[in-house]
Design an enzyme around this catalytic site. Structure first.
Site, PDB file in Angstrom:
ATOM      1  N   GLU A 193       0.805  -1.224   0.000  1.00 53.63           N
ATOM      2  CA  GLU A 193       0.000   0.000   0.000  1.00 53.63           C
ATOM      3  C   GLU A 193       0.833   1.267   0.000  1.00 53.63           C
ATOM      4  O   GLU A 193       0.574   2.200  -0.751  1.00 53.63           O
ATOM      5  CB  GLU A 193      -0.954   0.011   1.193  1.00 53.63           C
ATOM      6  CG  GLU A 193      -2.132  -0.965   1.063  1.00 53.63           C
ATOM      7  CD  GLU A 193      -1.800  -2.381   1.478  1.00 53.63           C
ATOM      8  OE1 GLU A 193      -0.667  -2.616   1.953  1.00 53.63           O
ATOM      9  OE2 GLU A 193      -2.660  -3.269   1.322  1.00 53.63           O
ATOM     10  N   HIS A 262     -10.358  -4.748  10.755  1.00 51.49           N
ATOM     11  CA  HIS A 262     -11.021  -4.557   9.459  1.00 51.49           C
ATOM     12  C   HIS A 262     -12.302  -3.729   9.578  1.00 51.49           C
ATOM     13  O   HIS A 262     -13.109  -3.715   8.656  1.00 51.49           O
ATOM     14  CB  HIS A 262     -11.383  -5.898   8.821  1.00 51.49           C
ATOM     15  CG  HIS A 262     -10.213  -6.637   8.231  1.00 51.49           C
ATOM     16  ND1 HIS A 262      -9.218  -7.195   8.994  1.00 51.49           N
ATOM     17  CD2 HIS A 262      -9.886  -6.911   6.945  1.00 51.49           C
ATOM     18  CE1 HIS A 262      -8.339  -7.795   8.206  1.00 51.49           C
ATOM     19  NE2 HIS A 262      -8.726  -7.630   6.959  1.00 51.49           N
TER      20      HIS A 262
HETATM   21  C1  LIG Z   1      -2.167  -4.328   4.581  1.00 53.14           C
HETATM   22  C2  LIG Z   1      -3.207  -5.238   4.011  1.00 53.14           C
HETATM   23  N1  LIG Z   1      -3.502  -5.140   2.699  1.00 53.14           N
HETATM   24  C3  LIG Z   1      -4.441  -5.930   2.157  1.00 53.14           C
HETATM   25  C4  LIG Z   1      -5.117  -6.835   2.933  1.00 53.14           C
HETATM   26  C5  LIG Z   1      -6.191  -7.713   2.313  1.00 53.14           C
HETATM   27  N2  LIG Z   1      -5.685  -9.076   2.159  1.00 53.14           N
HETATM   28  C6  LIG Z   1      -5.918  -9.985   3.110  1.00 53.14           C
HETATM   29  S1  LIG Z   1      -5.173 -11.405   2.789  1.00 53.14           S
HETATM   30  C7  LIG Z   1      -4.524 -10.861   1.356  1.00 53.14           C
HETATM   31  C8  LIG Z   1      -3.676 -11.777   0.541  1.00 53.14           C
HETATM   32  C9  LIG Z   1      -2.432 -12.193   1.252  1.00 53.14           C
HETATM   33  O1  LIG Z   1      -1.829 -13.257   0.605  1.00 53.14           O
HETATM   34  P1  LIG Z   1      -0.615 -14.070   1.202  1.00 53.14           P
HETATM   35  O2  LIG Z   1       0.299 -13.152   1.941  1.00 53.14           O
HETATM   36  O3  LIG Z   1      -0.027 -14.841   0.094  1.00 53.14           O
HETATM   37  O4  LIG Z   1      -1.252 -15.034   2.297  1.00 53.14           O
HETATM   38  P2  LIG Z   1      -2.311 -16.225   2.095  1.00 53.14           P
HETATM   39  O5  LIG Z   1      -3.663 -15.613   2.155  1.00 53.14           O
HETATM   40  O6  LIG Z   1      -2.023 -16.893   0.823  1.00 53.14           O
HETATM   41  O7  LIG Z   1      -2.117 -17.113   3.278  1.00 53.14           O
HETATM   42  C10 LIG Z   1      -4.914  -9.550   1.137  1.00 53.14           C
HETATM   43  C11 LIG Z   1      -4.552  -8.748  -0.046  1.00 53.14           C
HETATM   44  C12 LIG Z   1      -4.803  -6.885   4.299  1.00 53.14           C
HETATM   45  N3  LIG Z   1      -5.444  -7.709   5.131  1.00 53.14           N
HETATM   46  N4  LIG Z   1      -3.835  -6.090   4.808  1.00 53.14           N
END
Ligand SMILES: Cc1ncc(C[n+]2csc(CCOP(=O)(O)OP(=O)(O)O)c2C)c(N)n1
Ligand SMILES: [Mg+2]
Lengths: 459, 352
Positions: A193, A262
């Site tokens: 971000e 959230h």
């Molecule tokens: C700072 C932030 N940006 C966006 C999100 C929304 N978000 C939640 S999980 C996710 C994907 C994360 O993927 P990864 O790190 O690969 O973990 P996985 O879900 O595959 O375990 C996103 C974009 C968030 N929770 N926090």
């Protein structure tokens, strides 16, 4: 042992869906993890996986059935009875599940809103004048249409953010934009971000007009330095040389049951900052008209949408000229006894309270701020001079909130007109709890607004 | 300090002689150090996580769990293999896909499930939900919803260990998507600069929500992301609990002995959608099915146990027991009461 498969809730807000098709037939064996059906929700088509192992003995809801309520039995599966040691047993037969639902009455707002509150033509100060041609769309469509129209109009406008392109937006707001405008102008970013907000600000320095989507405003906390230190202050610091024509947008405020990290309303955080404009619409018409204004505005604009309102619909004037000016409040309902000032999802609560109070003969004037910076104090003060009483309603925390500022300004500028001290209704002064009952208590309710109105009326 | 040599994928057969029989291959992959009891423990814990998650998914579908719920199904070998190396006071921190980490850390399935349903018997008294759960007793520091934010937090736990002069190690889990956040690299720099006893475990399940790693990352070998800070890294077959355990043992030992941070990139896969509301249109059903059929971490251990002479019935019995644990947890989570309304205002700050 026959076990019923129930219509699952596939999103935090889903109440019913369409059973699009069955991928298994009666008599077929399934094991846990097999995809057995496709279900369409308001947001997407989803696959349903079997949880139990066994033979699908009966399909109860045929493919193509619409409006299947969550928890309706849709099929029966004969499971291998191997759980003699289990005390828990298998899925309990059609419990009237949904613990949340038990609190439906206590909830200040219904998740996924129904009432198209605007455009009904009954309120006099709507900017949609009689005779304007309108079309009913959802908030998410209105926002999408605003972006699409402005992108058609101005090749310097582009959209970037997490999952905005191929996934069509985490909340499906950017649906179809990649297809129309291509990957050059609809850009998926990594989860960075602060990085992409800064890239957006830099591109705006150079004259482009970025729309930066935050998946939710909670995640913009990672980027708040770029929003405030780089976007908001640069014009001033450069003695007026460098403008930052950028829009930061995304869902703000409490969603359903997603808890503290959230569920937060950032209205006051950004309304505090000179150099920014801050918008928080409550209706599709305002959302569209104001987003178009925001994209055209040469300043950095923080555009706070509301996830729970994305699915709500309302009449929006057709045509590409529908613009709502920044900095103008809207009188959503006229009244002469008490003024309620609110914005975003607080409006749902405020209007509902006004409806109920009207039955008791109390005429409430409801003002939708729409823009939080600059504040349209003129409209607020004019109303208060008439009603002599004011209540503010917002979902945010109470300390140093937008409501606090409104009350302070009214006290400073219309003290002699007041017949009662101003009253604030707000979210509770705590991080958002997860439990359904606590969450309901943490959000402002219609009951609280009615009580506040009664208190300024001394009844 | 020169970066340590990066070891590549430890395939299941790499530690054994070349042989064509799958059974012999599997046998060869079992490190001598693993006792049958250890193998059974790993099998049990992975099954418990899977059955627990399936149950959670079911309760979500029935509306008993709300909001976001991210299931760990498919990734079980990662936490189970890592946890097997820990001393009781070692710390663990992760993001929101956290149920497996909590169960592996020894937290009570009833308390975890009751948090998912938002009841007073939950680990956070119902206030945190699926994404925000903690157990100081088990040295589990969450359970966090903000992607990337846990990485410096994990280094901070390690900082405390070094500050106090104990030999505890912090395990800091994050995703392939999280690996792109800026604060990850700020943390890498500090962790190496200060020699913090932390193991960074990147659970590379190939997707961050709907974004495949190739679409978000200029380089996709995440184990090498620490190289410019001189942090060594290793890619590990995260579907193989033995490979995970061995790599974890080396990394943890290294951190414990004061040699500083290390990165383990676990090559793994999630079977379910990102959260419950993910239509998962970004990958094919066949892709998921193929991993399930050829790389399932539980199936892998099950086959080895069968080869060793355990019977199908014995293993089925274990499965039933784990199902029962999940069912009992669900029963508790449904029958426990919601938090008392006065809890709304408690725990905001420490009362004094
Ligand atoms: C700072 C932030 N940006 C966006 C999100 C929304 N978000 C939640 S999980 C996710 C994907 C994360 O993927 P990864 O790190 O690969 O973990 P996985 O879900 O595959 O375990 C996103 C974009 C968030 N929770 N926090
Ligand atoms: Mg991932």
């Amino acid at each position: 042992m026959p076990t019923q498969i129930l219509m699952p809730a596939l999103s935090p807000t889903m109440e019913e869906g369409t059973l699009v098709k069955w991928l298994v037939e009666e008599g077929q064996d399934v094991k846990s993890g097999d995809v057995i059906a496709e279900i369409e929700t308001d947001k997407a088509t989803m696959e349903v996986e079997a949880v139990d192992e066994g033979r699908l003995s009966k399909i109860l809801i045929p493919a193509g059935t619409e409006g299947v309520k969550v928890n309706t039995p849709i099929a029966v599966i004969d499971t291998e009875d191997d759980s003699e040691e289990s005390q828990a047993g298998e899925i309990p037969d059609t419990k009237p599940a949904a613990i949340d639902k038990g609190h439906a009455d206590a909830r200040p707002f219904d998740v996924d809103v129904k009432a198209p509150r605007i455009g009904a033509g009954t309120q006099s100060k709507l900017e949609i004048t009689l005779g304007t041609e309108t079309v009913v769309v959802t908030m998410r469509e209105a926002l999408r249409d605003a972006m699409a129209e402005e992108m058609r109009r101005d090749p310097d406008v582009f959209l970037m953010g997490e999952e905005v392109a191929e996934y069509q937006g985490a909340y499906k707001v950017s649906q179809g934009l990649l297809e129309e405008f291509g990957g050059k102008r609809v850009i998926d970013t990594p989860i960075t971000e602060q990085g992409f907000a800064g890239v957006g600000v830099g591109a705006a320095f150079a004259g482009l007009k970025p729309i930066v989507e935050f998946m939710t405003w909670n995640f913009a906390m990672q980027a708040i330095d770029q929003i405030i230190n780089s976007a908001a202050k640069t014009r001033y610091m450069s003695g007026g040389q460098v403008s930052v024509p950028i829009v930061f947008r995304g869902p703000n405020g409490a969603a359903a049951r997603v808890a503290a990290q959230h569920s937060q309303c950032y209205s006051a955080w950004y309304a505090h900052v000179p150099g920014l404009k801050v918008i928080a619409p409550s209706t599709p018409a305002d959302a569209k008209g104001l987003l178009k204004s925001a994209i055209r505005d040469p300043n950095p604009v923080v555009f706070l949408e509301n996830e729970v309102l994305y699915g709500s619909s309302g009449a929006v004037p057709t045509g590409e000229d529908w613009i709502v000016p920044i900095g103008k409040a809207r009188i959503a309902r006229e009244g002469r006894h008490v003024t309620i000032v609110s914005f975003a999802r607080g409006m749902t609560c405020a209007l509902e309270a006004a409806d109920q109070l009207a039955k008791e003969g109390v005429e409430v004037e409801v003002i939708d701020l729409r823009t939080l910076r600059p504040l349209d104090l003129e409209t607020v003060l004019r109303s208060v001079r008439n009603t002599n009483r004011i209540v503010t309603v917002e979902e945010a925390w109470p300390v140093c909130s937008v409501g606090s500022e409104i009350c302070a300004q009214v006290a400073m500028q219309a003290f002699d007109d007041l017949d009662a001290p101003p009253v604030k209704v707000s979210g509770a002064d705590v991080p958002m709890p997860y439990a359904a009952n606590l969450e309901a208590l943490a959000l402002p309710s219609v009951g609280q607004v009615i009580a506040a109105v009664n208190s300024v009326l001394y009844v | 300090m020169a970066p340590a040599k990066v070891q590549r994928n430890q395939s299941r057969s790499s530690s054994g002689k070349a042989t064509s029989s799958p059974r012999a291959k599997r046998q060869a992959a079992i490190p001598k150090a693993f006792t049958r009891e250890e193998r059974l423990d790993a099998f049990r814990m992975m099954l418990l996580i899977r059955r627990f998650e399936e149950k959670a998914g079911q309760l979500y579908g029935m509306g008993h769990i709300g909001g976001f719920c991210h299931l760990y199904i498919g990734q079980e070998a990662v936490v189970v293999g890592m946890q097997a190396n820990l001393k009781p006071a070692d710390q663990v921190i992760t993001a929101y896909r956290d149920h497996g980490h909590m169960l592996a850390a020894g937290m009570d399935p009833k308390g975890v499930m009751a948090e998912l349903t938002g009841r007073r018997g939950g680990y956070s008294k119902g206030k945190g939900g699926s994404m925000h759960m903690f157990s100081i007793e088990k040295h589990f520091y969450g359970g966090h919803g903000i992607v990337g934010a846990t990485v410096p937090l994990g280094a901070g736990l390690a900082f405390a260990n070094k500050y106090r002069g104990n030999d505890n190690v912090a395990l800091c889990y994050f995703g392939d998507g999280a690996a792109n956040q800026g604060q990850v690299y700020e943390t890498f720099n500090m962790a190496q600069l200060w020699g913090l006893p932390v193991v960074f475990i990147i659970e590379n399940n190939r997707y961050a929500m709907g974004t495949a790693i190739e679409r978000s990352s200029s380089t996709t070998n995440l184990s090498q992301r620490g190289l410019s800070f001189a942090i060594p890294g290793e890619q590990v077959d995260g579907m193989d609990v033995y490979a995970v355990r061995q790599a974890g043992a080396r990394a943890i030992e290294r951190a414990r002995s004061g040699k500083g941070p290390i990165i383990l990139e676990m090559m793994t896969y999630r079977y379910r959608g990102h959260s419950m509301s993910d239509p998962a249109k970004y990958r094919t059903r066949e892709e998921v099915q193929k991993v399930r059929e050829t790389h399932d971490p539980i199936e892998h251990v099950r086959e080895q146990l069968l080869d060793e002479g355990l019977t199908d019935d014995e293993l089925k019995k274990i499965d039933r027991q784990m199902r029962d644990v999940a069912n009992v947890a669900a029963d508790f989570a449904l029958s426990d009461t919601e938090p008392d309304p006065t809890e709304l205002y408690t725990d905001v700050v420490v009362a004094n």
